[in-house]
Design an enzyme around this catalytic site. Structure first.
Site, PDB file in Angstrom:
ATOM      1  N   LYS A  62       0.832  -1.201   0.000  1.00 30.77           N
ATOM      2  CA  LYS A  62       0.000   0.000   0.000  1.00 30.77           C
ATOM      3  C   LYS A  62       0.866   1.251   0.000  1.00 30.77           C
ATOM      4  O   LYS A  62       0.635   2.186  -0.772  1.00 30.77           O
ATOM      5  CB  LYS A  62      -0.946  -0.005   1.203  1.00 30.77           C
ATOM      6  CG  LYS A  62      -1.859   1.214   1.238  1.00 30.77           C
ATOM      7  CD  LYS A  62      -2.901   1.144   2.334  1.00 30.77           C
ATOM      8  CE  LYS A  62      -3.781   2.388   2.295  1.00 30.77           C
ATOM      9  NZ  LYS A  62      -4.853   2.344   3.310  1.00 30.77           N
ATOM     10  N   GLU A  95      -6.608  -8.112  13.704  1.00 34.93           N
ATOM     11  CA  GLU A  95      -6.001  -6.810  13.454  1.00 34.93           C
ATOM     12  C   GLU A  95      -7.054  -5.712  13.488  1.00 34.93           C
ATOM     13  O   GLU A  95      -6.783  -4.584  13.881  1.00 34.93           O
ATOM     14  CB  GLU A  95      -5.269  -6.801  12.110  1.00 34.93           C
ATOM     15  CG  GLU A  95      -4.402  -5.561  11.906  1.00 34.93           C
ATOM     16  CD  GLU A  95      -3.466  -5.680  10.733  1.00 34.93           C
ATOM     17  OE1 GLU A  95      -2.302  -6.091  10.934  1.00 34.93           O
ATOM     18  OE2 GLU A  95      -3.886  -5.374   9.594  1.00 34.93           O
TER      19      GLU A  95
END
Length: 504
Positions: free
Chosen positions: A190, A335
């Site tokens: 990313k 997460e």
């Protein structure tokens, strides 16, 4: 639920046993099950083998109203800020055509760019390509790996290898399986600053160079939300496939991060994946909460995690095609919701995400189910199965697989009494079952979207942010400090380990 959960603990611990709930209501199965058509194929979710009652569901619906779930859904689909700590929207649903028109149009434009590159590869513009080595980590690898493993095994378009581990043995195994003259490299990051990914990418380029490829960078595709950094690294703009900054890593398989699956199975399969997810988006946004599959699943999660203090949740896929789903869900769930801060910055005082673990049936039955049946922990179990096999061998294979799946769920609930404690099964252990017609691109898309919305619902009901992940940053920073030249000092134990490993 930003305060305490006394009401939930009281509800969860004063319920009847499941067999009594069935005895009291001969329509319990129908009442606690939902069927949803996914592109003309049914997805059936059965929550009846839990301790949920109608009154508990009503309480959760009241909690949803209190926490503003419907408003948060609108913010999510409307590309408004739902990640306040990073002041971002979360537009992964726009990647599959759901929600804000501008975000949807932008996603479509970038997806068409990806399809154009796939068309160029298919037409031989980069030579005869047979292999793709996809390099990423976390969400940049787990999602593509699961998609390719589940849906691209029987395709002969391209041979795809997913590499995430910085351990060179992982990359070396992929390199050995590929012909460098016919290989492309996809680099998925990313930020395009991920240390492990870029180190692996450098080694892959060296492999191409050492094996006679004149322009290694010309074989690279970048999948990133930071196209400028990919360009600086050396990838030509025509082979950079961007995605929106508002698409989180663990929610990114719908974007260009899904490139290896789209290449391996073809753009049509990728479109079907998105269509299935969009069907689940619509269901989540529009269905009454009492019949809303992600909401009901979140009720089960909170009932056991906060109501009965269950510390783990087990997921077992009774289909070899879904063997990587538990791995994928570990990141998505832990997460996202493994947090200790409330949205307002206060401290969480109740459990949040349980520890997600699991495996594939029937292998797991011969390894871990002993603990599920007779261990001292109460562990909510989720079974996932397909009515249609993923093979053309004798039908008995699939019959045995499904009967084992359904029998395990029944045995967890019913148990078996014995005067011999070694042979006594206490029973009354909860499970849910998700039965799909087949593991198609559309169905898998719907399943993944279901889990995303389930995570989101849990977060809203608990008052936490599922879209940031600061918890992974400290270890990264310390690893960089260890590897950087300088005089960074650590605790005596760590210093000794570094010295023994030759790092000092």
């Amino acid at each position: 639920m930003t305060g305490n959960s006394n009401w939930l603990r009281e509800t969860a611990n004063h319920n009847s046993k499941m067999l009594d709930l069935f005895a009291q209501d001969d329509k319990r199965t129908q009442q606690f099950s939902v069927t949803l058509d996914i592109v003309d194929e049914p997805l059936y979710a059965d929550f009846s083998k839990t301790h949920l009652t109608s009154s508990a569901i009503d309480q959760f619906i009241a909690l949803a109203d209190q926490q503003g779930l419907r408003g948060m859904q609108q913010r999510l689909f409307g590309a408004e800020i739902v990640n306040p700590t990073e002041e971002r929207a979360a537009t992964h649903s726009a990647e599959r055509g759901s929600g804000d028109e501008i975000a949807v149009d932008n996603a479509k434009m970038l997806r068409n760019r990806m399809y154009a590159l796939i068309g160029a590869i298919d037409s031989g513009l980069f030579g005869e390509i047979k292999h793709l080595i996809h390099i990423g980590i976390g969400g940049s690898a787990l999602g593509p790996d699961m998609l390719c493993d589940a849906l691209a095994r029987n395709h002969d378009r391209y041979d795809v290898h997913i590499v995430s581990n910085i351990d060179g043995a992982a990359l070396q195994e992929a390199l050995k399986a590929c012909d460098p003259q016919h290989t492309m490299i996809a680099i998925a990051s990313k930020t395009f600053t991920t240390t492990e990914t870029l180190r692996n990418a450098d080694s892959a380029l060296n492999w191409l160079r050492e094996n006679g490829v004149d322009d290694p960078y010309g074989r690279c595709v970048a999948l990133t939300a930071a196209p400028d950094k990919a360009s600086e690294w050396g990838v030509d703009d025509g082979r950079i496939l961007p995605f929106a900054e508002t698409v989180g890593g663990r929610y990114s398989l719908w974007s260009s991060i899904g490139f290896p699956f789209a290449l391996a199975a073809g753009p049509e399969a990728f479109d079907q994946l998105l269509a299935g997810a969009a069907t689940m988006d619509q269901h989540f946004a529009e269905a009454d909460l009492a019949e809303n599959i992600p909401f009901l699943a979140a009720c089960v999660d909170l009932f056991y995690c906060r109501g009965r203090m269950a510390q783990t949740r087990a997921v077992f896929a009774y289909d070899e095609r879904l063997r990587l789903l538990p791995d994928y869900l570990q990141q998505l769930e832990m997460e996202s919701n493994g947090k200790s801060a409330l949205l307002d910055g206060g401290k969480v005082t109740e459990p949040t995400a349980p520890i997600t673990w699991g495996g594939v049936g029937t292998d797991a039955q011969h390894a871990v189910f002993q603990l599920l049946h007779q261990g001292s922990h109460e562990i909510p179990v989720e079974f996932i199965a397909s009515s249609t096999p993923g093979h053309d061998l004798d039908a008995e294979h699939h019959a045995i697989l499904l009967t084992n799946c359904f029998a395990q769920a029944a045995a967890l609930m019913t148990g078996k009494s014995s005067d011999d404690q070694h042979k006594h099964y206490v029973g009354d252990r909860p499970s849910t079952t998700i039965l799909v017609e087949d593991v198609t691109p559309a169905m898998l898309g719907a399943l993944i979207a279901f889990y995303e919305h389930r995570v989101f619902t849990n977060a809203v009901l608990m008052g936490i942010n599922p879209f940031d992940q600061y918890g992974v940053e400290l270890g990264k920073a310390m690893a960089k400090a260890m590897s950087a030249e300088g005089n960074a000092q650590f605790d005596p134990s760590t210093e000794a380990l570094m010295a023994k490993a030759g790092l000092k």
